[in-house]
Enzyme design. Structure first.
Site, short mmCIF file in Angstrom:
data_model
loop_
_atom_site.label_atom_id
_atom_site.label_comp_id
_atom_site.label_asym_id
_atom_site.label_seq_id
_atom_site.Cartn_x
_atom_site.Cartn_y
_atom_site.Cartn_z
N ASP A 134 0.82 -1.22 0.00
CA ASP A 134 0.00 0.00 0.00
C ASP A 134 0.85 1.27 0.00
O ASP A 134 0.38 2.34 0.35
CB ASP A 134 -0.97 -0.01 1.19
N HIS A 165 23.84 4.35 -19.09
CA HIS A 165 22.69 4.53 -18.19
C HIS A 165 22.96 3.98 -16.79
O HIS A 165 22.04 3.54 -16.09
CB HIS A 165 21.43 3.88 -18.77
N ASP A 175 25.94 12.78 -13.93
CA ASP A 175 24.88 13.29 -14.81
C ASP A 175 23.65 13.39 -13.93
O ASP A 175 23.04 12.37 -13.60
CB ASP A 175 24.67 12.33 -15.98
N ASP A 200 19.43 19.29 -16.67
CA ASP A 200 20.16 18.09 -17.08
C ASP A 200 21.62 18.46 -17.30
O ASP A 200 21.96 19.04 -18.33
CB ASP A 200 19.50 17.55 -18.37
N HIS A 247 26.28 8.12 -28.77
CA HIS A 247 24.96 8.73 -28.60
C HIS A 247 24.91 10.07 -29.32
O HIS A 247 25.91 10.54 -29.85
CB HIS A 247 24.60 8.86 -27.11
N HIS A 273 19.21 16.78 -26.89
CA HIS A 273 17.77 16.50 -26.99
C HIS A 273 17.03 17.71 -26.45
O HIS A 273 17.60 18.51 -25.70
CB HIS A 273 17.42 15.24 -26.17
N HIS A 306 13.79 14.30 -21.54
CA HIS A 306 13.83 14.15 -23.00
C HIS A 306 12.49 14.71 -23.47
O HIS A 306 11.51 14.00 -23.56
CB HIS A 306 14.01 12.69 -23.41
N GLU A 355 25.70 17.70 -25.21
CA GLU A 355 26.31 16.71 -24.32
C GLU A 355 27.19 15.68 -25.02
O GLU A 355 26.89 14.49 -25.01
CB GLU A 355 25.23 16.01 -23.50
N TYR A 374 33.85 7.53 -24.50
CA TYR A 374 33.79 6.40 -23.58
C TYR A 374 34.70 5.31 -24.13
O TYR A 374 34.45 4.81 -25.23
CB TYR A 374 32.35 5.88 -23.46
N ARG A 386 31.77 12.84 -20.17
CA ARG A 386 30.69 13.56 -20.86
C ARG A 386 30.62 14.94 -20.21
O ARG A 386 30.85 15.07 -19.00
CB ARG A 386 29.36 12.83 -20.74
N GLU A 414 27.87 18.09 -20.23
CA GLU A 414 26.51 18.39 -20.69
C GLU A 414 26.01 19.70 -20.09
O GLU A 414 26.04 19.88 -18.87
CB GLU A 414 25.56 17.26 -20.28
N1 GLY Z 1 20.37 12.45 -18.21
C1 GLY Z 1 19.75 12.02 -19.38
C2 GLY Z 1 20.40 12.56 -20.56
O1 GLY Z 1 21.44 13.16 -20.46
O2 GLY Z 1 19.90 12.45 -21.64
MN MN Z 2 22.11 14.12 -18.68
MN MN Z 3 20.73 14.93 -21.53
#
Ligand code: GLY
Ligand code: MN
Ligand code: MN
Length: 447
Positions: free
Chosen positions: A40, A243, A260, A271, A354, A358, A365, A394, A398, A415, A417
């Site tokens: 619950d 991820h 991140d 982000d 990647h 975005h 996103h 971003e 890697y 990375r 970003e």
């Molecule tokens: N943290 C998700 C992205 O960078 O897209």
């Molecule tokens: Mn991110």
């Molecule tokens: Mn992002």
């Protein structure tokens, strides 16, 4: 109605205008369901972004109905007052107070939805509804449609067309208005502080979750309701797992830490990614790759301006990254050829797999088409940037251990970003106060 509520009412009016342009009809926009976590105990409640965009209303069990007809109407269905439940769960507006506070023309208890909808749908030329988002509501809408169709001998017509209301709302949400930009800047500023805090506290021997705790502390301390997504705190080789979530790995001397993380404030996401040395000093190989990623980000930011296409930033970043991969020997010229060949054949994807950004907004996103709508059947061009759009920039590198890859770079994941608001002349990096040059990071970590 306060100024903010007028903004929501104006958004509803703009949506109704677009419905009118398509011949009118009735729109149904539900908020998100509550979800049980176990037995619950439920997950922290988060409203639906579309619903919130049109209302500012954050209670569960609510539906907006907009009528674009001879008389336009904006109606809210929400939970009734219930003193017994309010003792346990807290205040609820109830329809009358909600109508007043949120500027709707009418409001009903949510329990009346089933009885009211067939009446509201009768003779509406079209339904504006996002079929497929909520199976329970889909089934209800079918029932309501059939209930209207049953009245045909009484001269009632049922909606003959269905439009996806999200398509209209996505376009609206893509261009942020002044209120949204103000909230997004505040969210960005909180996340900047959180990153600075984590960098300052970091030292070898801590674990990833210690840094995650610092992020969460700063988010919440400054009034953010949630992280905008699961925070990534990845040390050493974990940074090469795109991820990865903050876990319990020990932060070791000589490793990099990739964070991140961004907060959600009043329904809007931020982000940010920063990568920094656990011990406060970049090693030679770490610095070599870091400078490449940083330069690639600068190249992408230079392409983030009105009139540029969404992918121009990505293409610019890839060029710098690929050149850096050749210069450092990550890619072997003898095997992969020239820079143009590396780009054409995608050899850089071994280390950069990647996209460079975005849309960012209420959802991390965020919604909005990435390509232009075009009538012909050829490939649709990538969309041109416009003032008011917000997107991330971003790039990263890697390096997983592999034969032929210089060992000094193995397990480095980087990375960087930032969040860019497109302005009339270029872009405003609303997260730029989080340090990102080697000198600035090392200086902050020395403090
Ligand atoms: N943290 C998700 C992205 O960078 O897209
Ligand atoms: Mn991110
Ligand atoms: Mn992002």
């Amino acid at each position: 109605m306060n100024a903010l509520m007028k903004t929501y009412a104006a958004r509803r009016a703009r949506l109704i205008e677009q419905m009118q342009a398509k011949g009118g009809g009735i729109a149904i926009i539900p908020t998100a369901p509550e979800v049980m976590r176990n037995r619950d105990a439920d997950y922290p409640y988060r409203h639906d972004s579309y619903f919130y965009y049109l209302s500012g209303f954050t209670e569960p069990e609510a539906v907006i109905v907009l009528v674009a007809g001879k008389n336009n109407q904006s109606i809210l269905f929400c939970r009734d007052k219930n003193l017994e439940r309010e003792i346990w769960d807290g205040y609820r507006y109830g329809p009358e107070a909600a109508r007043e506070a949120f500027g709707f023309d009418a409001a009903f208890p949510i329990d009346a939805l089933h009885a009211e909808m067939p009446k509201l749908m009768a003779d509406a030329p079209a339904l504006f509804f996002a079929l497929g988002s909520d199976a329970k509501l889909d089934a209800q809408v079918q029932q309501w449609l059939n209930a209207v169709r049953m009245q045909s001998r009484a001269g009632v017509t049922a909606p003959a067309a269905m439009h996806d209301v999200h398509v209209l709302l996505d376009e609206m949400r893509l261009i942020k208005d002044a209120e949204e930009i103000a909230v997004m800047k505040r969210a960005a500023a909180i996340s900047v502080e959180a990153h600075r805090r984590a960098m300052k506290i970091c030292r070898p021997g801590l674990r990833e979750y210690h840094l995650e705790a610092e992020l969460l502390h700063e988010f919440r301390r400054q009034g953010s309701q949630f992280p905008a997504y699961g925070s990534i705190v990845a040390t050493g080789a974990n940074a090469c797992v795109l991820h990865y979530r903050a876990s319990d790995a020990e932060i070791r001397d000589g490793d990099l830490v990739l964070i991140d993380a961004g907060c959600e404030l009043d329904g809007y996401a931020s982000d940010i990614t920063r990568t920094f040395p656990a011990n406060g000093r970049f090693s030679g190989p770490q610095k070599a790759l870091y400078e490449i990623v940083l330069a690639s980000q600068a190249a992408a930011i230079a392409e983030t301006a009105p009139g540029k296409r969404f992918t121009d930033g990505h293409d610019a970043a890839v060029r710098v990254l690929a050149q850096g991969m050749l210069d450092t020997g990550l890619l072997d010229r003898k095997k992969v050829g020239t820079l143009d060949e590396v780009i054409a054949q995608g050899a850089y994807r071994q280390f950069y797999m990647h996209r460079t950004g975005h849309w960012l907004g209420m959802d991390v996103h965020d919604v909005g088409e990435y390509r232009e709508a075009s009538a012909d059947s050829g490939e649709r061009p990538w969309r041109k940037l416009q003032p008011g759009m917000v997107l991330t920039v971003e790039p990263g590198i890697y390096v997983r251990p592999a034969e032929g890859v210089p060992e000094q770079f193995w397990n480095i994941g980087i990375r960087i970003e930032d969040d860019a608001l497109v302005t009339a002349t270029g872009c405003d990096i609303i997260t730029s106060d989080a340090p990102k040059t080697v000198a600035d990071i090392e200086a902050l970590m020395r403090q």
